[in-house]
Design an enzyme around this catalytic site. Structure first.
Site, PDB file in Angstrom:
ATOM      1  N   GLY A 208      52.151  37.752 103.458  1.00  0.00           N
ATOM      2  CA  GLY A 208      53.763  37.355 103.000  1.00  0.00           C
ATOM      3  C   GLY A 208      54.705  37.171 103.998  1.00  0.00           C
ATOM      4  N   ASN A 209      55.963  37.344 103.618  1.00  0.00           N
ATOM      5  CA  ASN A 209      57.105  37.047 104.860  1.00  0.00           C
ATOM      6  C   ASN A 209      58.059  37.815 104.354  1.00  0.00           C
ATOM      7  OD1 ASN A 209      58.840  35.283 103.162  1.00  0.00           O
ATOM      8  ND2 ASN A 209      56.865  34.065 103.063  1.00  0.00           N
ATOM      9  N   ARG A 210      59.148  37.782 105.211  1.00  0.00           N
ATOM     10  CA  ARG A 210      60.349  38.884 105.021  1.00  0.00           C
ATOM     11  C   ARG A 210      61.252  38.255 103.854  1.00  0.00           C
ATOM     12  NH1 ARG A 210      59.744  42.582 109.138  1.00  0.00           N
ATOM     13  NH2 ARG A 210      58.351  41.809 110.805  1.00  0.00           N
ATOM     14  N   SER A 211      61.115  37.130 103.489  1.00  0.00           N
ATOM     15  CA  SER A 211      62.270  36.609 102.542  1.00  0.00           C
ATOM     16  C   SER A 211      62.762  37.428 101.527  1.00  0.00           C
ATOM     17  CB  SER A 211      62.000  35.177 102.060  1.00  0.00           C
ATOM     18  OG  SER A 211      63.003  34.902 101.100  1.00  0.00           O
TER      19      SER A 211
END
Ligand code: PMT
Length: 400
Positions: A208-211
């Site tokens: 995943g990512n930090r958004s």
């Protein structure tokens, strides 16, 4: 400076009691509020409550205080008219220009922004008559929020709940901030993606990512305040649904692509603010991957995800559709952004710098919006909504 004058129209639905909280928020934040309930609304909440909370007289009929010509004066003097709850009956009367009580007279004489916050049973909201009335009101520049989903009167649940008073208040503030300007996205359908995709590795783990979704939600909120019908494709966000916005939850990049292609078929603009994973695990392990004593972990094989933005830009669902991307860069920000604009083929690319503690999850952002026509529009550090409005300014100009 005089206080902004707001007319709060209250329709005859059980959600009328929630309008008391909206009224409180408006008065406590320095607005002068004149409440105009319908006769049916007074069956749910009495005139004394409205008068006490607003500090203003309350009338429903054009025959009260005739010498003051209230049926014309109240609407003409308003900076904003907000109708909450807007029942199916009230939307129908407003759409057809009826003037059979003080509120509908006020709606006809008002020349300021008008906001409807509907509340009714799902069947009534979905009825073709209500759909047409909403379309008519929106085409005339009124902002009609999408109702929320959840518990309705009695044991029913579904779409039709009044949006939360805090959300309606927020939409009011935004409309007042825009002043008497026409809602320039009225009659437009815009699709916004927000958040970050998650690509599952096994039932427990994902890439995943930090958004957080905050930038995308700001785009959705501001577009709704400018009159657009908004579809928000929300990838793994934990934010409240913005009032007036149709929220479609998605998980992975592949799901986001599917939802976007579907929503974009009749969209005037598509804005991809979501952080989409470029790769996903080649294999999904149906059971949790175990560590084995003395063994090194298997290398992780990845495959490419579809490039949704490039596809949407290359294969526009309708002529004149405006396609906007975001570029999240950590270094050589502008040079990388310019190259990305050429690769993706979109009309506008919002280039912002990101890092572990930069932009992701923050309330503020700053960016340069690159245009395919060679234009470069810097947007200074400020709330994500200011950047969102700058994006919509450029989109609205392109939509003509
Ligand atoms: O959500 P917040 O916490 O508020 O943070 C906001 C943000 C940093 C996520 C946002 O401002 C932002 O920059 N979004 C785009 C993130 C991103 O994926 O950037 P990118 O440079 O990797 O991708 C460029 C564009 O292509 C983006 O519009 C992206 O949605 C799109 N893309 C990317 C990969 C892919 N496979 N398909 C795509 O459509």
């Amino acid at each position: 400076m005089s206080k902004p004058r707001v007319v709060l129209g209250v329709g005859g639905g059980i959600a009328a009691y929630k309008a008391c909280e909206l009224l409180r928020r408006l008065t406590e934040s320095g607005h002068e509020v004149r409440v105009v309930p319908t006769a049916s609304a007074l069956r749910f909440v009495g005139a004394a409550t409205w008068a006490a909370l607003s500090g203003q007289p309350v009338a429903t009929e054009v025959w009260d205080s005739v010498d003051e010509v209230p049926h014309v004066r109240i609407g003409k003097a308003a900076d904003l008219v907000v109708v909450a709850p807007a029942t199916a009956d009230l939307l129908a009367r407003a759409a057809h220009g009826l003037a059979d009580d003080l509120l509908t007279n006020t709606l006809l004489t008002a020349r300021c922004p008008v906001l409807f916050a509907p509340a009714m049973h799902t069947e009534m909201w979905e009825h073709p008559a209500t759909r047409e009335n909403v379309t008519t009101l929106r085409s005339r520049g009124a902002v009609v929020l999408e109702p929320a989903s959840g518990r309705l009167t009695g044991a029913d649940t579904g779409r039709g709940r009044l949006p939360e008073p805090a959300e309606i208040f927020d939409a009011c503030r935004r409309l007042l901030a825009r002043g008497a300007r026409e809602p320039d996205l009225a009659g437009r359908h815009v699709v916004v993606s927000a958040g970050g995709t998650r690509e599952p590795l096994d039932p427990v783990r994902y890439l995943g990512n930090r958004s957080s979704g905050k930038q995308g939600y700001a785009l959705a909120r501001t577009a709704a305040a400018r009159g657009a019908r908004v579809t928000l494709l929300a990838a793994n966000t934990a934010l409240p649904d913005p009032a007036g916005v149709d929220v479609v939850p998605v998980g992975t990049a592949v799901q986001l692509r599917e939802a976007l292609l579907k929503a974009a078929t009749d969209a005037d603009a598509v804005v991809m603010a979501a952080a989409v994973a470029d790769f996903r695990p080649a294999v999904y392990a149906p059971a949790k991957i175990k560590k084995r004593d003395g063994q090194e972990p298997e290398p992780l094989a990845l495959v490419r995800n579809p490039d949704i933005l490039a596809e949407a830009a290359a294969d526009r669902a309708r002529p004149g559709q405006v396609v906007v991307g975001f570029a999240a860069e950590t270094d050589d920000v502008l040079a990388n952004g310019r190259a990305k604009l050429r690769r993706k083929g979109c009309d506008l690319l919002v280039v912002n710098e990101v890092g572990e503690r930069r932009t992701f999850g923050a309330e503020d952002n700053e960016a340069v919006i690159l245009g395919s026509d060679g234009s470069e529009t810097p947007v200074p550090h400020g709330p994500k909504e200011a950047l969102a409005d700058a994006v919509w300014d450029l989109v609205a100009a392109r939509l003509g």
